[in-house]
Design a protein around this motif. Structure first.
Motif, PDB file in Angstrom:
ATOM      1  N   LEU A 184       0.756  -1.200  -0.152  1.00  0.00           N
ATOM      2  CA  LEU A 184      -0.064  -0.076   0.068  1.00  0.00           C
ATOM      3  C   LEU A 184       0.879   1.404   0.027  1.00  0.00           C
ATOM      4  O   LEU A 184       0.400   2.322  -0.409  1.00  0.00           O
ATOM      5  CB  LEU A 184      -1.078  -0.192   1.074  1.00  0.00           C
ATOM      6  N   VAL A 185       2.097   1.079   0.397  1.00  0.00           N
ATOM      7  CA  VAL A 185       2.884   2.409   0.522  1.00  0.00           C
ATOM      8  C   VAL A 185       3.283   3.067  -0.916  1.00  0.00           C
ATOM      9  O   VAL A 185       2.784   4.047  -1.259  1.00  0.00           O
ATOM     10  CB  VAL A 185       4.185   1.886   1.193  1.00  0.00           C
ATOM     11  N   PRO A 186       3.857   1.897  -1.955  1.00  0.00           N
ATOM     12  CA  PRO A 186       4.105   2.647  -3.219  1.00  0.00           C
ATOM     13  C   PRO A 186       2.867   2.684  -3.753  1.00  0.00           C
ATOM     14  O   PRO A 186       2.976   3.760  -4.476  1.00  0.00           O
ATOM     15  CB  PRO A 186       4.996   1.479  -3.736  1.00  0.00           C
ATOM     16  N   PHE A 187       1.714   2.169  -3.567  1.00  0.00           N
ATOM     17  CA  PHE A 187       0.527   2.713  -4.016  1.00  0.00           C
ATOM     18  C   PHE A 187      -0.123   4.071  -3.981  1.00  0.00           C
ATOM     19  O   PHE A 187      -0.379   4.652  -4.870  1.00  0.00           O
ATOM     20  CB  PHE A 187      -0.578   1.654  -3.767  1.00  0.00           C
ATOM     21  N   PHE A 188       0.133   4.470  -2.579  1.00  0.00           N
ATOM     22  CA  PHE A 188      -0.334   5.808  -2.107  1.00  0.00           C
ATOM     23  C   PHE A 188       0.484   6.888  -2.426  1.00  0.00           C
ATOM     24  O   PHE A 188       0.388   8.094  -2.447  1.00  0.00           O
ATOM     25  CB  PHE A 188      -1.038   5.905  -0.937  1.00  0.00           C
ATOM     26  N   LEU A 189       1.870   6.538  -2.258  1.00  0.00           N
ATOM     27  CA  LEU A 189       3.071   7.330  -2.043  1.00  0.00           C
ATOM     28  C   LEU A 189       4.076   7.134  -3.207  1.00  0.00           C
ATOM     29  O   LEU A 189       5.129   7.020  -3.020  1.00  0.00           O
ATOM     30  CB  LEU A 189       3.710   7.328  -0.756  1.00  0.00           C
ATOM     31  N   GLY A 190       3.650   6.565  -4.456  1.00  0.00           N
ATOM     32  CA  GLY A 190       4.382   6.372  -5.417  1.00  0.00           C
ATOM     33  C   GLY A 190       5.417   7.109  -6.210  1.00  0.00           C
ATOM     34  O   GLY A 190       5.934   8.094  -5.591  1.00  0.00           O
ATOM     35  N   ASP A 191       5.868   6.663  -7.371  1.00  0.00           N
ATOM     36  CA  ASP A 191       6.992   7.260  -8.007  1.00  0.00           C
ATOM     37  C   ASP A 191       6.744   8.335  -8.796  1.00  0.00           C
ATOM     38  O   ASP A 191       7.438   8.864  -9.705  1.00  0.00           O
ATOM     39  CB  ASP A 191       7.657   6.304  -8.687  1.00  0.00           C
ATOM     40  N   GLY A 192       5.566   8.873  -8.668  1.00  0.00           N
ATOM     41  CA  GLY A 192       5.084   9.788  -9.935  1.00  0.00           C
ATOM     42  C   GLY A 192       5.845  11.111 -10.010  1.00  0.00           C
ATOM     43  O   GLY A 192       6.108  11.500 -11.145  1.00  0.00           O
ATOM     44  N   TYR A 193       6.468  11.688  -8.914  1.00  0.00           N
ATOM     45  CA  TYR A 193       7.084  12.903  -9.419  1.00  0.00           C
ATOM     46  C   TYR A 193       8.320  12.702  -9.804  1.00  0.00           C
ATOM     47  O   TYR A 193       8.771  13.599 -10.773  1.00  0.00           O
ATOM     48  CB  TYR A 193       7.307  13.908  -7.830  1.00  0.00           C
ATOM     49  N   GLY A 194       8.979  11.691  -9.669  1.00  0.00           N
ATOM     50  CA  GLY A 194      10.286  11.220 -10.051  1.00  0.00           C
ATOM     51  C   GLY A 194       9.979  10.997 -11.667  1.00  0.00           C
ATOM     52  O   GLY A 194      10.844  11.401 -12.365  1.00  0.00           O
TER      53      GLY A 194
END
Length: 320
Positions: A184-194
């Motif tokens: 759930l961590v990468p799902f909600f706080l994923g790699d979008g900005y990078g």
């Protein structure tokens, strides 16, 4: 909520890169809107539209294969709470199913004729990811292309992976819970900005840390420690921004649940949709997989942010 959705950089990026996700998100939202409109007294055609849009979404992205279960459960649970007559609920469920299968059945028939299965897709809706992660934790390796010493077709592999995934989850429930909760961590706080700013700055994209995470805590620790320099600033900055958005969303969800009435019903329904996508995406699911439920998250974020602003205003008035 619409304002945040329009200006959030990762949403703008994926909206530009993934045309099918944009259509898919609109289709799921349309199904949700029509479904809730029916529950609030709109004509029965709205529940037909809900089924139609959900079926259309399934043809765009197979991840919605089991989402209809949540819609039907919500139809009866929320309908009973609202004291909607049982006749209207039963007819509503039948009409919803009609709208859904009118859209999906032609593709199912096509697959049956060509491949011998009514499955809409050979995608495993998260089963394969969970299976791979659990097997890695247990030290198991299985070749499903040659399962049991027999060459297997893609359709056969689909059934085998699903069956093995369910079997291992039943045998090792705590291991599954650990893998899922960490996922759930990468799902909600994923790699979008990078990902987003990596397009603007090629050097940033080249230094981006990428991993095919399978659920191991050691892998995620290594992944988190690997971000340095400008890439690290963007990475942790994105985590801070999305952390704030998710925190405000949790506050907003809590306020709606506490408010009761339709606010609570909306909140529960939206939370189930968000959780369904988090569950069905499997492990290693980042901002792309969160894209379809960003509108629901931002609705909660808007509620939480509004409450915070109103509280600050009240404190300012007291001080003045």
């Amino acid at each position: 909520a619409a304002g945040v959705l329009a200006i959030e950089p990762t949403v703008a990026y994926w909206n530009n890169q993934l045309t099918t996700e944009s259509v898919f998100t609109v289709s799921v939202l349309a199904a949700t809107y029509c479904f809730l409109a029916f529950l609030q007294g709109s004509p029965r055609r709205f529940v037909f539209y809900a089924g139609f849009f959900l079926g259309f979404a399934l043809l765009i992205r197979p991840i919605t294969e089991y989402l209809g279960i949540i819609f039907l459960a919500a139809l009866f649970i929320l309908g009973v709470q609202k004291r909607i007559p049982w006749k209207r609920l039963v007819f509503g469920a039948a009409i919803f199913a009609a709208g859904y299968f009118i859209t999906v059945t032609p593709w199912m028939i096509r697959n049956q004729l060509l491949f011998g299965t009514t499955s809409v897709s050979t995608m495993n809706v998260g089963f394969g990811k969970y299976l791979k992660a659990i097997q890695k934790e247990l030290g198991i390796s299985v070749n499903y292309a040659f399962y049991g010493g027999i060459p297997r077709t893609e359709v056969e592999r689909l059934a085998l992976v699903r069956a093995d995934a369910l079997r291992l989850v039943a045998q090792h429930p705590f291991l599954f819970v650990k893998i899922h909760l960490i996922g759930l961590v990468p799902f909600f706080l994923g790699d979008g900005y990078g990902t987003t700013f990596g397009v603007l700055f090629p050097a940033l994209r080249e230094s981006r840390v990428v991993t095919d995470w399978s659920g191991s805590p050691a892998e995620i620790i290594s992944f988190l420690r690997g971000h340095t320099g400008l890439e690290g600033v963007v990475f942790w900055g994105g985590k801070f921004i999305w952390g704030a958005l998710v925190f405000a969303a949790l506050v907003g969800a809590g306020l709606l649940l506490k408010a009761g009435g339709w606010n609570r019903r909306f909140a529960i329904f939206f939370l189930l949709i968000v959780y369904y996508f988090a569950l069905a995406s499997g492990v290693g699911s980042y901002s792309r997989f969160r894209f379809p439920v960003n509108p629901y998250i931002f609705i909660f974020t808007a509620v939480g942010s509004t409450a915070a602003i109103n509280w600050l205003r009240s404190q300012y008035k007291k001080a003045v």
